[in-house]
Design a protein around this motif. Sequence first.
Motif, PDB file in Angstrom:
ATOM      1  N   PRO A  33       0.728  -1.115   0.054  1.00 13.72           N
ATOM      2  CA  PRO A  33      -0.071   0.187  -0.073  1.00 13.72           C
ATOM      3  C   PRO A  33       0.883   1.215   0.040  1.00 13.72           C
ATOM      4  O   PRO A  33       2.138   1.196   0.478  1.00 13.72           O
ATOM      5  N   HIS A  35       1.022   3.884   1.927  1.00 15.46           N
ATOM      6  CA  HIS A  35       1.647   4.336   3.245  1.00 15.46           C
ATOM      7  C   HIS A  35       2.672   3.554   3.525  1.00 15.46           C
ATOM      8  O   HIS A  35       3.758   4.055   4.105  1.00 15.46           O
ATOM      9  N   GLU A  69      -7.881   2.278   0.149  1.00 14.59           N
ATOM     10  CA  GLU A  69      -6.300   2.054   0.467  1.00 14.59           C
ATOM     11  C   GLU A  69      -5.919   1.626  -1.370  1.00 14.59           C
ATOM     12  O   GLU A  69      -6.677   1.015  -1.897  1.00 14.59           O
TER      13      GLU A  69
END
Length: 109
Positions: A33, A35, A69
């Motif tokens: 992802p 992040h 996401e």
Amino acid sequence: MSDNNQLRDVFDAIADPTRRRLIELLAKSEELPLHELTAQFEMGRTAVSKHLTILKEAGLVLDRKVGRETRFRLNASPLREVQDWVAFYSKFWATNMMRLNLLLEEEEE
């Protein structure tokens, strides 16, 4: 650019060290992802996203939404163009080094 679906040249996409690092990170994982990718750099999420966009335009990165996401994965097939280009010059240098060795051996005799 070998693939008509590519919006950006693969060589241009891999020219930046940050993008090469993103490729390396994605090569080590099935999917990551945003992040998690951002946590690997000393830059913000927007900057990492811009680098990922360039890699996507070159066909090197694929993404998919999972809820809120966005997850990214590597598509290494466009790197074949880079591999083929490097292979050509590897043969070029090997041939020229062999010629140089022969010339040096002849001079020694």
